[in-house]
Each structure stands twice: as structure tokens, then as C-alpha cells.
Scaffold this motif. Structure first.
Motif, mmCIF file in Angstrom:
data_model
loop_
_atom_site.group_PDB
_atom_site.id
_atom_site.type_symbol
_atom_site.label_atom_id
_atom_site.label_comp_id
_atom_site.label_asym_id
_atom_site.label_seq_id
_atom_site.Cartn_x
_atom_site.Cartn_y
_atom_site.Cartn_z
ATOM 1 N N ASN A 136 0.844 -1.205 0.000
ATOM 2 C CA ASN A 136 0.000 0.000 0.000
ATOM 3 C C ASN A 136 0.877 1.251 0.000
ATOM 4 O OD1 ASN A 136 -2.457 -1.445 0.109
ATOM 5 N ND2 ASN A 136 -2.242 -1.704 2.329
ATOM 6 N N VAL A 137 0.633 2.135 -0.956
ATOM 7 C CA VAL A 137 1.382 3.398 -1.007
ATOM 8 C C VAL A 137 0.564 4.445 -0.247
ATOM 9 C CG1 VAL A 137 2.362 5.190 -2.491
ATOM 10 C CG2 VAL A 137 2.403 2.779 -3.238
ATOM 11 N N GLU A 179 3.969 -1.267 3.595
ATOM 12 C CA GLU A 179 3.499 0.108 3.387
ATOM 13 C C GLU A 179 4.662 0.950 2.869
ATOM 14 O OE1 GLU A 179 1.827 1.936 6.878
ATOM 15 O OE2 GLU A 179 1.524 3.866 5.866
ATOM 16 N N ILE A 180 4.459 1.570 1.723
ATOM 17 C CA ILE A 180 5.436 2.530 1.196
ATOM 18 C C ILE A 180 4.910 3.923 1.535
ATOM 19 C CG2 ILE A 180 6.463 3.492 -0.899
ATOM 20 C CD1 ILE A 180 6.350 0.713 -2.147
ATOM 21 N N ILE A 181 5.765 4.715 2.163
ATOM 22 C CA ILE A 181 5.342 6.014 2.703
ATOM 23 C C ILE A 181 6.159 7.116 2.031
ATOM 24 C CG2 ILE A 181 5.091 7.338 4.848
ATOM 25 C CD1 ILE A 181 5.373 4.458 6.268
ATOM 26 N N PRO A 182 5.698 7.623 0.869
ATOM 27 C CA PRO A 182 6.510 8.638 0.192
ATOM 28 C C PRO A 182 6.522 9.965 0.955
ATOM 29 C CG PRO A 182 4.872 7.672 -1.312
ATOM 30 C CD PRO A 182 4.504 7.269 0.094
ATOM 31 N N PRO A 183 7.653 10.690 0.859
ATOM 32 C CA PRO A 183 7.673 12.098 1.264
ATOM 33 C C PRO A 183 7.144 12.874 0.048
ATOM 34 C CG PRO A 183 9.816 11.481 0.441
ATOM 35 C CD PRO A 183 8.933 10.258 0.279
ATOM 36 N N ALA A 184 7.334 14.180 -0.031
ATOM 37 C CA ALA A 184 7.021 14.894 -1.271
ATOM 38 C C ALA A 184 7.957 14.375 -2.357
ATOM 39 C CB ALA A 184 7.211 16.387 -1.075
ATOM 40 N N VAL A 185 7.383 13.890 -3.442
ATOM 41 C CA VAL A 185 8.145 13.346 -4.573
ATOM 42 C C VAL A 185 7.725 14.138 -5.807
ATOM 43 C CG1 VAL A 185 8.593 11.289 -5.978
ATOM 44 C CG2 VAL A 185 8.193 11.031 -3.522
#
Ligand code: NAP
Length: 247
Positions: A136-137, A179-185
Motif C-alpha cells: 500500500n502506497v 506500506e510505502i510512505i513517500p515524502p514529497a516526490v
């Protein structure tokens, strides 16, 4: 996670983070199917990345999710990884949002309903595999809600919670939950230019792939790793500072 030899469905895989992950899974020796609404964008991704499979679906619609799950299992019976990546971000303060509910609720349908529904539709199939995974992103905003995207942050916090509960429930099965937890990308999420100050998408995707290979269950990057591991007190301070509230 073994990066080779999988069959992977990446939702929202024709652009941004989804496409960057799809390209890397493909290069690692997995079969990859991407889906999204925009047929031209899916075709362009397939032409630029030979071997990529495409399926068109609007994941805000229950019927499309059910059709997608049926077609992917029929056409790709080795499917063992679901990457719930598709998402949208509506910008603006809650009380200023005068858009019709149909527009506003789409964010909840795509970011929250769709990944939970797809997990539910595909779990019986994934459990037949020796090794399987639901990825899950979510977002750093799952940990720090922001006034500029209140509903978006709420959907991501809910997906963080759902990922944790599902991971516990499936601990005795062949299905892991990551769980993939992006910062601002730097992608076009929310509209062109809104994330131009984010980290480059290739940098983020490379970092994620390296950590997927090490069996981590929560993967952030930079600022979002800081949010993910912060104490309650640190989160409270960050929340007030980032939302411009007085101490
Ligand atoms: N970029 C960031 O700073 C950031 C930070 C934290 C979290 N994230 C999360 O990362 C994920 C990917 O976002 P991104 O940054 O890569 O943005 P993006 O390039 O806009 O990707 C979003 C993808 O989702 C697809 N999508 C949207 N609505 C859909 C629908 N109803 N049905 C099917 N597909 C749909 C889009 O394809 P179509 O338009 O063709 O449908 C698009 O390919 C999202 O979940 C986002 O919340 C991003």
C-alpha cells in the motif's frame, strides 16, 4: 522480498511513482501489469517499456474494480503482488471547498475505498501463492495531517491503519503487507508543479526497491521516514509547526 519472478499489478502505474516502481520490478525480472484511467498514457508507458502489460480501469468505480480483479486473475494467474498505488490529491482548505460532493468523494473512493476493495477481491487468490504481498502506497501525511489537503491526509492515515491491521491478521499466511510512505516526490500529483520541490522520483523509487529487498514492512524516505519514526511529542511539534499554528 524477492524482487524477481513475481507477477505484479501496479495501480496507477502509467505515471509518477507507480511507473517508476513498475519499471524497476520489470528490470528485476518480474511480470508487471499496470492500470489507470487514461488509455493513451497506458499505451505510452507500454511502448516505452516493452514487456509491460496494461489494463484500463477507473478505480473510483466499484464495477471497474471487480472487472479488473477478474481480468487480472484470469489473464495472469501467477499474480502474487498487488501494489495499491493509484491516488489523487485535492488541494484546499476544507471549509473553502465548494465542489460538488461527487468530486470531493472521488478522493475517498480512489485513495481509500479502491485499495481496500482490491485487497479484498484479490486476497483469496494471493493466499494460494507460496509468497505474496500487498503493498500500500500511503504518504508522510498519514502521520502529519495538513490543512492544505485534509481529506487526502485522512485517507492516507486510514490506509496506514488498515495496513497495520491487515499485516497482523495475515501474519500466519503467505501474504505479507508492506506500506510505502513517500515524502514529497516530484510528480504531477494534484496538478503539474505542485510537487516540484519533492525528491526526484527515480531517487525515491531506487531507495524503495533497495528496502523492499530487505523485508522491511514500512518504507519511508527522508522526511517521511522521520515522520514514521517520530515520537508522539515530536509529531505534535511538527504538526503545529507545519500547519503554521502558534506554540
Ligand atoms: N508525489 C508525492 O509527493 C506523493 C507523496 C506521498 C504519497 N504519494 C502517493 O503516491 C501515489 C502515486 O502518486 P504520484 O505522485 O505518482 O502521482 P501521479 O503521477 O499523479 O500518479 C497517480 C496515478 O494514479 C492513477 N489514478 C488516479 N485516479 C485513478 C482512478 N480513478 N483509477 C485508476 N487510476 C487512477 C493515475 O492515472 P490516470 O489519471 O490515468 O487514472 C496516475 O497514474 C499516490 O497514492 C499518492 O497519494 C505521492
Amino acid at each position: 522480498m524477492e524482487l524477481a519472478g513475481n507477477t505484479i499489478l501496479v495501480t496507477g502505474g502509467a505515471s509518477g511513482i507507480g511507473l517508476a516502481l513498475a519499471q524497476r520490478f520489470l528490470a528485476s525480472g518480474s511480470d508487471v501489469i499496470i492500470c489507470g484511467r487514461d488509455g493513451d498514457r497506458l499505451e505510452a508507458a507500454r511502448s516505452a517499456n516493452p514487456g509491460l502489460h496494461i489494463l484500463q480501469a477507473d478505480l473510483a468505480r466499484q464495477a471497474d474494480r471487480e472487472r479488473l480483479a477478474r481480468s487480472v486473475v484470469d489473464a495472469y494467474p501467477n499474480l502474487n503482488i498487488l501494489v495499491n498505488n493509484a491516488g489523487i490529491q485535492r488541494r484546499g482548505r476544507f471549509r473553502d471547498d465548494a465542489a460538488p460532493w461527487a468530486d470531493r468523494s472521488a478522493e475517498i473512493a480512489i485513495n481509500l475505498e479502491a485499495p481496500i476493495h482490491l485487497a479484498s477481491l484479490l486476497l483469496p487468490h494471493l493466499e494460494t501463492k507460496l509468497r505474496a504481498c500487498i503493498i500500500n502506497v500511503t504518504s508522510g501525511l498519514a502521520f502529519i495531517p495538513m490543512v492544505f489537503a485534509p481529506v487526502y491526509a485522512a485517507t492516507k492515515a486510514a490506509m496506514h491503519s488498515f495496513s497495520q491491521a491487515l499485516r497482523a491478521e495475515l501474519a500466519d499466511s503467505s501474504v505479507t503487507v508492506v506500506e510505502i510512505i513517500p515524502p514529497a516526490v516530484k510528480t504531477d500529483l494534484g496538478g503539474a508543479g505542485l510537487h516540484d520541490d519533492g525528491v526526484p522520483v527515480d531517487e525515491f523509487a531506487d531507495a524503495v526497491m533497495a528496502r523492499l529487498a530487505t523485508e522491511e514492512s514500512e518504507i519511508g524516505h527522508g522526511m517521511s521516514d522521520h515522520f514514521r519514526t517520530a515520537t508522539r511529542d515530536q509529531l505534535a511539534t511538527l504538526y503545529r509547526r507545519l500547519n503554521g499554528m502558534k506554540d
